[in-house]
Design an enzyme around this catalytic site. Structure first.
Site, PDB file in Angstrom:
ATOM      1  N   GLY A   1      -2.403 -12.146   7.190  1.00 33.64           N
ATOM      2  CA  GLY A   1      -0.970 -11.907   6.992  1.00 33.64           C
ATOM      3  C   GLY A   1      -0.212 -13.039   6.325  1.00 33.64           C
TER       4      GLY A   1
ATOM      5  N   HIS B   1      -3.426  -8.083  -5.179  1.00 36.07           N
ATOM      6  CA  HIS B   1      -4.873  -8.235  -5.263  1.00 36.07           C
ATOM      7  C   HIS B   1      -5.190  -9.599  -5.885  1.00 36.07           C
ATOM      8  CE1 HIS B   1      -9.030  -6.970  -5.458  1.00 36.07           C
ATOM      9  NE2 HIS B   1      -9.069  -7.423  -6.704  1.00 36.07           N
TER      10      HIS B   1
ATOM     11  N   GLU C   1      -0.001 -15.983  -5.058  1.00 34.42           N
ATOM     12  CA  GLU C   1       0.327 -14.706  -4.404  1.00 34.42           C
ATOM     13  C   GLU C   1       1.624 -14.827  -3.610  1.00 34.42           C
ATOM     14  OE1 GLU C   1      -3.047 -13.279  -2.089  1.00 34.42           O
ATOM     15  OE2 GLU C   1      -3.809 -12.348  -3.896  1.00 34.42           O
TER      16      GLU C   1
ATOM     17  N   ARG D   1      -9.906  10.316   7.790  1.00 32.56           N
ATOM     18  CA  ARG D   1      -9.124   9.324   7.040  1.00 32.56           C
ATOM     19  C   ARG D   1      -7.755   9.892   6.688  1.00 32.56           C
ATOM     20  NH1 ARG D   1      -9.160   7.404   1.564  1.00 32.56           N
ATOM     21  NH2 ARG D   1     -10.710   8.911   0.891  1.00 32.56           N
TER      22      ARG D   1
ATOM     23  N   MET E   1      -6.873  -3.456   4.180  1.00 33.31           N
ATOM     24  CA  MET E   1      -8.189  -3.249   3.604  1.00 33.31           C
ATOM     25  C   MET E   1      -8.722  -1.843   3.871  1.00 33.31           C
ATOM     26  SD  MET E   1      -8.128  -6.029   2.139  1.00 33.31           S
ATOM     27  CE  MET E   1      -9.542  -6.885   1.497  1.00 33.31           C
ATOM     28  N   ARG E   2      -7.943  -0.860   3.424  1.00 33.32           N
ATOM     29  CA  ARG E   2      -8.393   0.529   3.546  1.00 33.32           C
ATOM     30  C   ARG E   2      -8.062   1.270   2.257  1.00 33.32           C
ATOM     31  NH1 ARG E   2      -9.455   2.500   8.630  1.00 33.32           N
ATOM     32  NH2 ARG E   2      -9.053   4.589   7.857  1.00 33.32           N
ATOM     33  N   ILE E   3      -8.906   2.233   1.936  1.00 30.98           N
ATOM     34  CA  ILE E   3      -8.634   3.076   0.771  1.00 30.98           C
ATOM     35  C   ILE E   3      -7.784   4.239   1.251  1.00 30.98           C
ATOM     36  CG2 ILE E   3      -9.672   4.524  -1.024  1.00 30.98           C
ATOM     37  CD1 ILE E   3     -12.148   2.660  -0.777  1.00 30.98           C
ATOM     38  N   LEU E   4      -6.649   4.431   0.600  1.00 32.88           N
ATOM     39  CA  LEU E   4      -5.708   5.455   1.055  1.00 32.88           C
ATOM     40  C   LEU E   4      -5.975   6.790   0.365  1.00 32.88           C
ATOM     41  CD1 LEU E   4      -3.766   4.447   3.182  1.00 32.88           C
ATOM     42  CD2 LEU E   4      -4.126   2.607   1.550  1.00 32.88           C
TER      43      LEU E   4
ATOM     44  N   ASN F   1       0.889  -3.111  -4.107  1.00 41.48           N
ATOM     45  CA  ASN F   1      -0.286  -3.782  -3.537  1.00 41.48           C
ATOM     46  C   ASN F   1      -0.445  -5.127  -4.236  1.00 41.48           C
ATOM     47  OD1 ASN F   1      -2.775  -4.073  -2.078  1.00 41.48           O
ATOM     48  ND2 ASN F   1      -3.886  -3.544  -3.954  1.00 41.48           N
TER      49      ASN F   1
HETATM   50  C1  GAR Z   1      -4.930 -11.544  -0.232  1.00 43.06           C
HETATM   51  O1  GAR Z   1      -5.593 -12.475  -1.016  1.00 43.06           O
HETATM   52  C2  GAR Z   1      -4.775 -10.223  -0.960  1.00 43.06           C
HETATM   53  O2  GAR Z   1      -4.579 -10.363  -2.326  1.00 43.06           O
HETATM   54  C3  GAR Z   1      -6.099  -9.579  -0.673  1.00 43.06           C
HETATM   55  O3  GAR Z   1      -6.353  -9.863   0.671  1.00 43.06           O
HETATM   56  C4  GAR Z   1      -5.773 -11.136   0.974  1.00 43.06           C
HETATM   57  C5  GAR Z   1      -4.948 -10.989   2.209  1.00 43.06           C
HETATM   58  O4  GAR Z   1      -4.531 -12.239   2.664  1.00 43.06           O
HETATM   59  N1  GAR Z   1      -6.075  -8.170  -0.925  1.00 43.06           N
HETATM   60  C6  GAR Z   1      -7.092  -7.506  -1.463  1.00 43.06           C
HETATM   61  O5  GAR Z   1      -8.154  -8.020  -1.728  1.00 43.06           O
HETATM   62  C7  GAR Z   1      -6.815  -6.032  -1.747  1.00 43.06           C
HETATM   63  N2  GAR Z   1      -7.876  -5.464  -2.471  1.00 43.06           N
HETATM   64  P1  GAR Z   1      -3.361 -12.354   3.725  1.00 43.06           P
HETATM   65  O6  GAR Z   1      -3.745 -11.435   4.901  1.00 43.06           O
HETATM   66  O7  GAR Z   1      -3.333 -13.784   4.133  1.00 43.06           O
HETATM   67  O8  GAR Z   1      -2.105 -11.898   3.057  1.00 43.06           O
END
Ligand code: GAR
Length: 218
Positions: free
Chosen positions: A23, A120, A185, A76, A101-104, A118
């Site tokens: 998070g 990434h 990010e 799902r 981390m789920r495919i919607l 989203n």
């Molecule tokens: C982040 O790096 C985000 O970009 C990635 O998960 C991490 C979550 O970190 N998301 C993906 O890979 C989506 N495909 P966080 O829980 O510390 O925000």
């Protein structure tokens, strides 16, 4: 298509955040929303994991934290519809996926078409899916980064809102590269939410046009 459906501009946009883990991106959004001039506020954080640190972060910020267990649903699709229900109940204008981390399924994506973002950890369309940083290292790229995009069916696809590049340095490991990307990010996601909340994003085909704030109201 204009992706926003909101009331008067004086209202702060109600945002729901979906997160499965640590998070830190949620935290960046919560911190941004704490500024009085930020045009959005997080009204609910939902996780598919009971003990996700993201839920703790929400509680610490005084934001409602909801665990929806996938085990309580037969499919799902029915789990995803429960997410739609929780979000609509709180009248969110935007959903931010932050390490969810789920495919919607299609029903979820359609419910929030043009209203879900989203983030990434790669410069999409390169390296979607799991272990984006590992994929970048395996391909020997010298630049990677992060992307905020509108949610679509498919893994890490959809019209791109903002991107930020970071160098891949000699000796990088997945962890060091992930940490360098994460810094970007945490800057990029609040910036994208601000643009959405200010009604400045327009989806045109595969692309997102960012409207100039000086032209608003003309
Ligand atoms: C982040 O790096 C985000 O970009 C990635 O998960 C991490 C979550 O970190 N998301 C993906 O890979 C989506 N495909 P966080 O829980 O510390 O925000």
């Amino acid at each position: 298509m204009s992706p926003t459906h909101r009331g008067p501009s004086s209202e702060r946009l109600a945002v729901g955040v979906l997160a499965s883990g640590r998070g830190s991106n949620l935290q960046a959004l919560l911190d941004a929303c704490a500024a009085p001039d930020f045009p959005a506020r997080v009204v609910v954080v939902i996780s598919d994991r009971e003990h996700a640190p993201a839920l703790e972060r929400a509680r610490a910020a005084g934001v409602e934290a909801v665990w929806v267990s996938p085990k309580d649903f037969v499919s799902r699709e029915s789990f995803d519809l429960a997410l739609v229900h929780e979000l609509e109940k709180r009248q969110v204008g935007l959903v931010c996926h932050a390490g969810f981390m789920r495919i919607l399924s299609a029903a979820y994506v359609q419910a929030f078409a043009g209203r879900a973002l989203n983030i990434h950890p790669s410069l999409l369309p390169a390296f979607p899916g799991l272990h984006a940083q590992r994929q970048a290292l395996e391909h020997g790229v010298s630049v990677s980064g992060t992307t905020v995009h509108f949610l679509e069916e498919g893994v890490d696809t959809g019209p791109i809102v903002l991107q930020a590049a970071v160098p891949v340095l000699p000796g990088d490991t997945e962890e060091t590269l992930a940490a360098r990307i994460l810094v970007e990010e945490h800057r990029l996601y609040p910036a994208a939410v601000r643009l959405f909340a200010e009604n400045r994003l327009e989806i045109v085909g595969r692309r997102v046009l960012i409207k100039d704030s000086s032209k608003e109201g003309r």
